[in-house]
Scaffold this active site. Structure first.
Site, mmCIF file in Angstrom:
data_model
loop_
_atom_site.group_PDB
_atom_site.id
_atom_site.type_symbol
_atom_site.label_atom_id
_atom_site.label_comp_id
_atom_site.label_asym_id
_atom_site.label_seq_id
_atom_site.Cartn_x
_atom_site.Cartn_y
_atom_site.Cartn_z
ATOM 1 N N ASP A 61 40.832 -21.636 -32.747
ATOM 2 C CA ASP A 61 41.013 -20.444 -31.934
ATOM 3 C C ASP A 61 40.614 -20.780 -30.493
ATOM 4 O O ASP A 61 39.551 -21.371 -30.274
ATOM 5 C CB ASP A 61 40.128 -19.321 -32.507
ATOM 6 C CG ASP A 61 40.511 -17.975 -31.957
ATOM 7 O OD1 ASP A 61 40.449 -17.787 -30.716
ATOM 8 O OD2 ASP A 61 40.895 -17.107 -32.766
ATOM 9 N N SER A 127 54.998 -13.535 -17.942
ATOM 10 C CA SER A 127 56.121 -12.716 -18.407
ATOM 11 C C SER A 127 56.688 -11.904 -17.254
ATOM 12 O O SER A 127 55.959 -11.526 -16.321
ATOM 13 C CB SER A 127 55.592 -11.763 -19.488
ATOM 14 O OG SER A 127 56.512 -10.734 -19.728
ATOM 15 N N TYR A 151 48.871 -5.410 -22.484
ATOM 16 C CA TYR A 151 49.489 -6.741 -22.583
ATOM 17 C C TYR A 151 49.872 -7.234 -21.183
ATOM 18 O O TYR A 151 49.518 -8.342 -20.769
ATOM 19 C CB TYR A 151 50.727 -6.695 -23.497
ATOM 20 C CG TYR A 151 51.578 -7.944 -23.398
ATOM 21 C CD1 TYR A 151 51.135 -9.155 -23.912
ATOM 22 C CD2 TYR A 151 52.830 -7.914 -22.771
ATOM 23 C CE1 TYR A 151 51.908 -10.306 -23.807
ATOM 24 C CE2 TYR A 151 53.603 -9.059 -22.665
ATOM 25 C CZ TYR A 151 53.140 -10.250 -23.191
ATOM 26 O OH TYR A 151 53.902 -11.386 -23.072
ATOM 27 N N LYS A 155 48.406 -10.450 -18.701
ATOM 28 C CA LYS A 155 49.183 -11.528 -18.059
ATOM 29 C C LYS A 155 48.910 -11.558 -16.555
ATOM 30 O O LYS A 155 48.710 -12.624 -15.952
ATOM 31 C CB LYS A 155 50.682 -11.329 -18.304
ATOM 32 C CG LYS A 155 51.110 -11.522 -19.748
ATOM 33 C CD LYS A 155 50.950 -12.966 -20.193
ATOM 34 C CE LYS A 155 51.281 -13.168 -21.647
ATOM 35 N NZ LYS A 155 50.910 -14.480 -22.164
#
Ligand code: NAD
Ligand code: UD1
Length: 340
Positions: A61, A127, A151, A155
């Site tokens: 992880d 993104s 989300y 980013k």
């Protein structure tokens, strides 16, 4: 200590597995590091079959310093391609802390361990979501940035964090790749996108409808200001996207600032364009009905990809037909994804 290697975090996932193939084909030695929270070991087995080579796979992880430390101690890593993270917008609204922990905290731990081991080259998966609702299209890298969900904020924050890291120490080599809408699959039809449960994204939803797993596609809104009223996006073949990472690695040693690049085709297709193209490629019907707009959706989003051509010598080569044919090959050969 063996030959220098590229560490691919999240390399068992959708984009990571396709990138692994191209990296190996380009002659890079890679190590895949993944916690399998959203991937299957089967994807790596299939990549090994495609490239006819064993791959070093480490289960770990990115938030676990020891997991990472062990990798950097055992292998000489030249650069990291950092895909690992959570990516579902709706889930990020329900579980924001999990998104901030995996994406932001994970990236902090990764960069700290990289610095300890004097590995300071990173290609980061950003993104087009960081453009929020763009005032105009096509979208250039210098457009204003914003986020409307955890989300997207993760980013945006990671991008800012990596800029700050470079300001603090200009020996870091950082490339931020802003993906538009990745679709398609490897031409073999043996690896592809394998979402958990009912897909949120358009292409896997269409593919699962065509194969008969889902009954009907809900088209989210037909009253947008677009050529047919449905939302327009820049769909990019995942193999083209993967090639963007190989091109990024090729130049990373020589960059003199943080490089931020759109990876898109520059062409926008509507939801109904995609439905028609998929029906043609698959020979199947994709029943659909018009549904209300989805909260947070925008009318149009497509890239100006000219900077990618200039700085990476990269451009997308695959069109909508190949995207649909390759998605269909994967979906029809693997109706239940990697579960078989
Ligand atoms: P994916 O979920 O298929 O791949 C991500 C991989 O990271 C998975 O294999 C998962 O198991 C692994 N992972 C997650 N958290 C981890 C952790 N804490 N430690 C180790 N491994 C972990 O997603 P993808 O579509 O391949 O996306 C890859 C990256 O690209 C993500 O960062 C995503 O946000 C970004 N991105 C994706 C899209 C898209 O539409 N697919 C668009 C823009 C950006
Ligand atoms: C989504 C994410 C975005 C991410 C991007 C790339 C959301 C709100 N946004 O964007 O953060 O960067 O994926 O992975 O999830 N559509 C339908 N019916 C469906 C599914 C989608 O009509 O069942 C429409 C959408 O309204 C949109 C288009 O299809 O117009 C594409 O949707 P999707 O594949 O979810 O991608 P994005 O919304 O662009």
């Amino acid at each position: 200590m063996s030959k220098h290697k590229i560490l691919v975090t999240g390399g068992a996932g959708y984009i990571g597995s396709h990138t692994a193939i191209l990296l190996i084909e380009a002659g890079y030695d890679i190590i895949i590091f993944d916690n399998f929270s959203n991937a299957s070991k089967e994807s790596i087995k299939r990549v090994e079959t495609i490239v006819n080579k064993d791959i070093i796979l480490i289960e770990g992880d990115i938030r676990n310093r020891n997991d990472l430390h062990n990798v950097f101690t055992h292998y000489c890593i030249d650069a990291v391609i950092h895909f690992a993270g959570l990516k579902a917008v709706g889930e990020s609204v329900e579980k924001p802390l999990s998104y901030y922990d995996n994406n932001i905290n994970g990236t902090i731990v990764l960069c700290e361990v990289m610095a300890e081991h004097n590995c300071k080259s990173i290609v980061f998966s950003s993104s087009a979501t960081v453009y929020g609702d763009p005032h105009t299209t096509p979208i250039k890298e210098n457009f204003p940035l914003s986020a409307t969900n955890p989300y997207g904020r993760s980013k945006l924050f990671i991008e800012e964090m990596l800029h700050d890291l470079y300001i603090s120490d200009s020996s870091w080599k950082i490339i931020l790749l802003r993906y538009f809408n990745p679709v398609g699959a490897h031409i073999s039809g043996t690896i592809g996108e394998d979402p958990n449960g009912i897909p949120n994204n358009l292409m896997p939803f269409i593919a699962q409808t065509a194969v008969g797993k889902l009954n009907c596609l809900s088209v989210f809104g037909d009253d947008y200001d677009t050529h047919d009223g449905t939302g327009v996006r820049d769909y990019i073949h995942v193999t083209d996207l993967a090639d963007g990472h190989v091109k990024a690695l090729d130049i990373i040693k020589d960059i003199k600032k943080v490089i931020t690049v759109n990876l898109g085709t520059g062409t926008g297709y509507s939801v109904l364009d995609m439905v028609k193209a998929f029906e043609k490629a698959s020979g199947k019907d994709v029943p659909y009905c018009i549904a209300p707009r989805r909260a947070g959706d925008i009318a149009k989003c497509f890239a100006d990809p000219s900077y990618a051509k200039e700085v990476l010598n990269w451009e997308a080569t695959k069109g909508i037909e190949e995207m649909c044919q390759d998605s269909w090959r994967w979906q029809s050969n693997n109706p239940n994804g990697y579960e078989g």
